[in-house]
Motif scaffolding. Sequence first.
Motif, short mmCIF file in Angstrom:
data_model
loop_
_atom_site.label_atom_id
_atom_site.label_comp_id
_atom_site.label_asym_id
_atom_site.label_seq_id
_atom_site.Cartn_x
_atom_site.Cartn_y
_atom_site.Cartn_z
N PRO A 273 0.81 -1.19 0.06
CA PRO A 273 -0.18 -0.05 -0.03
C PRO A 273 0.88 1.29 0.00
O PRO A 273 0.41 2.28 -0.05
CB PRO A 273 -0.65 0.06 1.20
N ASN A 274 2.12 1.19 0.36
CA ASN A 274 2.79 2.33 0.39
C ASN A 274 3.44 2.94 -1.02
O ASN A 274 3.31 2.17 -1.99
CB ASN A 274 4.13 2.10 1.20
N GLN A 275 3.99 4.10 -1.01
CA GLN A 275 4.42 4.70 -2.23
C GLN A 275 5.72 3.98 -2.73
O GLN A 275 5.69 3.79 -3.89
CB GLN A 275 4.87 6.30 -1.88
N ASN A 276 6.59 3.43 -1.97
CA ASN A 276 7.61 2.71 -2.22
C ASN A 276 7.36 1.24 -2.78
O ASN A 276 6.90 0.57 -2.25
CB ASN A 276 8.59 2.56 -1.29
N GLN A 277 7.56 1.33 -4.18
CA GLN A 277 6.79 0.20 -4.78
C GLN A 277 8.15 -0.94 -5.10
O GLN A 277 7.88 -1.84 -5.95
CB GLN A 277 6.39 0.14 -5.94
N THR A 278 9.29 -0.77 -4.47
CA THR A 278 10.39 -1.66 -4.52
C THR A 278 10.20 -3.23 -4.14
O THR A 278 10.24 -4.04 -5.19
CB THR A 278 11.59 -1.35 -3.86
N GLN A 279 9.40 -3.39 -3.21
CA GLN A 279 9.03 -4.95 -2.84
C GLN A 279 8.24 -5.45 -4.06
O GLN A 279 8.08 -6.71 -4.14
CB GLN A 279 8.35 -4.90 -1.34
N ASN A 280 7.01 -4.65 -4.49
CA ASN A 280 6.09 -5.07 -5.38
C ASN A 280 7.00 -5.43 -6.71
O ASN A 280 6.66 -6.58 -7.20
CB ASN A 280 5.13 -3.73 -5.46
N CYS A 281 7.78 -4.73 -6.87
CA CYS A 281 8.55 -4.96 -8.10
C CYS A 281 9.44 -6.32 -7.85
O CYS A 281 9.27 -7.35 -9.05
CB CYS A 281 9.63 -3.72 -8.29
N ARG B 69 4.17 -8.01 -17.18
CA ARG B 69 3.86 -6.51 -17.57
C ARG B 69 4.18 -5.74 -16.17
O ARG B 69 4.43 -4.64 -16.28
CB ARG B 69 2.62 -6.56 -18.08
N VAL B 70 3.65 -6.38 -14.94
CA VAL B 70 3.80 -5.59 -13.82
C VAL B 70 5.25 -5.28 -13.56
O VAL B 70 5.59 -3.98 -13.31
CB VAL B 70 2.98 -6.13 -12.68
N PHE B 71 6.13 -6.40 -13.23
CA PHE B 71 7.62 -6.10 -13.07
C PHE B 71 8.17 -5.18 -14.11
O PHE B 71 8.91 -4.51 -13.87
CB PHE B 71 8.30 -7.21 -12.64
N HIS B 72 7.86 -5.31 -15.35
CA HIS B 72 8.37 -4.34 -16.35
C HIS B 72 8.00 -3.05 -16.14
O HIS B 72 8.73 -2.12 -16.59
CB HIS B 72 8.22 -4.84 -17.75
N SER B 73 6.87 -2.90 -15.72
CA SER B 73 6.33 -1.29 -15.38
C SER B 73 6.87 -0.82 -14.21
O SER B 73 7.15 0.44 -14.20
CB SER B 73 4.86 -1.50 -15.03
N LEU B 74 7.24 -1.62 -13.33
CA LEU B 74 7.52 -1.12 -11.93
C LEU B 74 9.13 -1.06 -11.68
O LEU B 74 9.74 -0.32 -10.92
CB LEU B 74 6.88 -1.77 -10.84
#
Length: 88
Positions: free
Chosen positions: A24-32, A61-66
């Motif tokens: 949920p946070n702004q930092n999307q490193t873990q999501n990537c 698509r998601v990891f290439h976007s993030l």
Amino acid sequence: MLDVDSQKPPKGKWSTPPFDPRFPNQNQTQNCYQNFLDYHRCVKRMNRRGKSTQPCQYYFRVFHSLCPMSWVQRWTQQIQDGTFAGKI
């Protein structure tokens, strides 16, 4: 399978990844990182079962976007060298 150049997103309309409540946070490193792992786990499972890897394209698509491409290239090289720290 792990060649970054062959995995470039196809031309066309690409939207941003949808909201993921796990990150949920702004930092999307873990999501990537998580989507990078999920993509490679998905491809590995689908190849093992002899099925199409089309369902894995969402993670791609998601990891290439993030993710910055430098990270993706480094992680891909580590996978090829057998030194990647993540569990795939």
